[in-house]
Scaffold this motif. Sequence first.
Motif, PDB file in Angstrom:
ATOM      1  N   GLU A 220     -26.251  14.297 -63.758  1.00 21.54           N
ATOM      2  CA  GLU A 220     -26.093  15.392 -63.749  1.00 21.54           C
ATOM      3  C   GLU A 220     -26.000  16.269 -64.732  1.00 21.54           C
ATOM      4  OE1 GLU A 220     -24.314  14.819 -59.339  1.00 21.54           O
ATOM      5  OE2 GLU A 220     -22.696  14.728 -60.768  1.00 21.54           O
ATOM      6  N   SER A 225     -30.485  17.580 -60.634  1.00 18.84           N
ATOM      7  CA  SER A 225     -29.737  18.059 -59.379  1.00 18.84           C
ATOM      8  C   SER A 225     -29.951  17.156 -58.020  1.00 18.84           C
ATOM      9  CB  SER A 225     -30.389  19.421 -59.104  1.00 18.84           C
ATOM     10  OG  SER A 225     -30.273  20.289 -59.675  1.00 18.84           O
ATOM     11  N   GLY A 242     -32.860  11.910 -58.897  1.00 21.30           N
ATOM     12  CA  GLY A 242     -32.546  13.201 -59.139  1.00 21.30           C
ATOM     13  C   GLY A 242     -33.460  14.100 -59.403  1.00 21.30           C
TER      14      GLY A 242
END
Length: 245
Positions: A220, A225, A242
Amino acid sequence: MPDKTTHFGYQTIDEDAKQQKVASVFSSVAEKYDFMNDLMSLGLHRLWKAFTVRLAAVQEGNRVLDVAGGTADLSLAFARKVGASGKVWLTDINHAMLTRGRDRVIDEGFKLPSAQCDAEKLPFPDDYFDVVSVAFGLRNMTHKDVALAEMRRVLRPGGRLLVLEFSRVWKPLTPVYDFYSFKFLPWLGAKIAGDPDSYQYLAESIRVHPDQETLKTMMENAGLSRVDYFNLSAGIVAVHRGYKI
Ligand SMILES: C[S@@+](CC[C@H](N)C(=O)[O-])C[C@H]1O[C@@H](n2cnc3c(N)ncnc32)[C@H](O)[C@@H]1O
């Protein structure tokens, strides 16, 4: 001003020395790497990799980057999915590992582009790949935050990063896993590969690698995201995913 330090297994060493030490581990294990992987994991690494490829959800025509791709297990699996209209890049920092990977790619009847490069300085443009993967590679990198940011940089918006790595095992299994890692693995490394030190490094590097939640936060922080992860084999390994948005 003191030099910056990092981990090499349980040793604390200068950052500058780490890449050289990691290089000597993989130059040493390259020849027997695939055989040892099957032996040490009783073939489980194949299932872990197959799960990772499934999560990546690559489509025909996609561009895929396999970072620290070594002997090309993931590259080959992706190549079967993207078809002739897609492209899979096999990359690794280590010449011996990459050479074995390139040989395997040819033996399996594929033609894939490849590059010897550091994950911390990827020689690819921004916003280029649909999928980037790194399997059992991140643990060995000196600046994991820099490598993760690089992997994000080369993803196109909507693209995803898959990180397959050893992680924190389910607590009740720790004593058995520790025995396996610190007694059996180096013994096997000595008997089969004549190289106990590299397998001692493997066991130690797993213990100092970030756990599931820490790696999620690192991804992150690198700008990825919707980061989630999946524990496999009771957390012996985890796959983190991610997205770049
Ligand atoms: C355990 S092997 C994994 C190979 C393959 N991905 C697999 O899953 O079988 C780790 C690989 O990471 C590579 N590696 C280590 N540091 C790297 C870096 N900074 N950039 C790129 N590759 C790196 C090593 O050379 C080695 O081939």
